[in-house]
Design an enzyme around this catalytic site. Sequence first.
Site, PDB file in Angstrom:
ATOM      1  N   HIS A   1       0.841  -1.203   0.000  1.00 41.61           N
ATOM      2  CA  HIS A   1       0.000   0.000   0.000  1.00 41.61           C
ATOM      3  C   HIS A   1       0.876   1.253   0.000  1.00 41.61           C
ATOM      4  O   HIS A   1       0.560   2.252  -0.648  1.00 41.61           O
ATOM      5  CB  HIS A   1      -0.898   0.047   1.244  1.00 41.61           C
ATOM      6  CG  HIS A   1      -1.891  -1.070   1.319  1.00 41.61           C
ATOM      7  ND1 HIS A   1      -1.794  -2.082   2.244  1.00 41.61           N
ATOM      8  CD2 HIS A   1      -3.001  -1.332   0.588  1.00 41.61           C
ATOM      9  CE1 HIS A   1      -2.810  -2.923   2.095  1.00 41.61           C
ATOM     10  NE2 HIS A   1      -3.552  -2.490   1.087  1.00 41.61           N
TER      11      HIS A   1
ATOM     12  N   SER B   1       0.881  -8.873   1.660  1.00 42.06           N
ATOM     13  CA  SER B   1      -0.576  -9.009   1.674  1.00 42.06           C
ATOM     14  C   SER B   1      -1.049  -8.843   3.107  1.00 42.06           C
ATOM     15  O   SER B   1      -0.372  -9.305   4.039  1.00 42.06           O
ATOM     16  CB  SER B   1      -0.964 -10.402   1.166  1.00 42.06           C
ATOM     17  OG  SER B   1      -2.300 -10.698   1.529  1.00 42.06           O
TER      18      SER B   1
END
Length: 290
Positions: A37, A188
Amino acid sequence: MKVLRTPAEVHSLRDELRNRAVTVGLVPTMGYLHEGHDSLLKAAREENDVVVMSLFVNPTQFRAGEDLSTYPRDEERDLAIAGQSGVDYVYAPLPDDIYPSGYATRVEVEGLTEVLCGSETSRGPGHFAGVTTIVAKLLNAVDPDVAYFGQKDAQQATVIRRMAEDLEFRTRIDILPTVRERDGLAMSSRNAYLSPEARERATAIWASLLETETVFAESGLDAALDAGRHHLESAGITPEYFEARYPGTLDPADGEGSDPILVAVAAKVDGTRLIDNILIEPERDNRRKP
Ligand code: PAF
């Protein structure tokens, strides 16, 4: 950094930004932020005047029996990371604000969503209808110049690009490379579920994709897929799928010709479902034996 909770707050922000004629970058997330992110937020920060990050665990992209209720959540931590990454606005609505009583609309992309993660033996086509519905709503509300997604979710990227083009969203869809741990495991949020033993074993996923790439260069696609699957199974991991497809259409790849080939894998490691992929470029490698 400001936190917005309702669509109405986002709409008035958008009106204000339109008056200021600034460029807006959107990073849609389901939170539990990691370095993957972070790379999206960095790109958004570098390329836009204003950065909006959405933080919403979207219930409609989870099938019954999947991990919606246990999906890792830590809003306080996510807000701290967003602040450090230079996000200007976090949009963190409640499910009832996004899907109020009487809500009845779904956005579906046909053809690309019934294979790989969309197949009935995987997450099912409803998964992508959930993704495209929420992404369409976010693009509508935020109306960003650019929206950023990761290549780890390669099929999601293809589906969102198709939807944005078909529905004439004027947002540019940018797909950024997968960020990996030092041993290759793709970052993840679900990695948080892994026990130390499962975490160690999960490294076989990326290793199996590298093995596929190597064998492809020497022996062609069928042998490469066999080698990749074998590598994974040797680590005690049974793939849900391990397939070669063309990245734009998601049609099965035959390995002939020079078009890039997406090899995508999904597998459960001790109950945690992980996905990853590699893009093999036959033309660039051009090491294949006749
Ligand atoms: O990739 C994700 O995290 C989600 O699928 C997305 C794009 C934020 C939609 O909920």
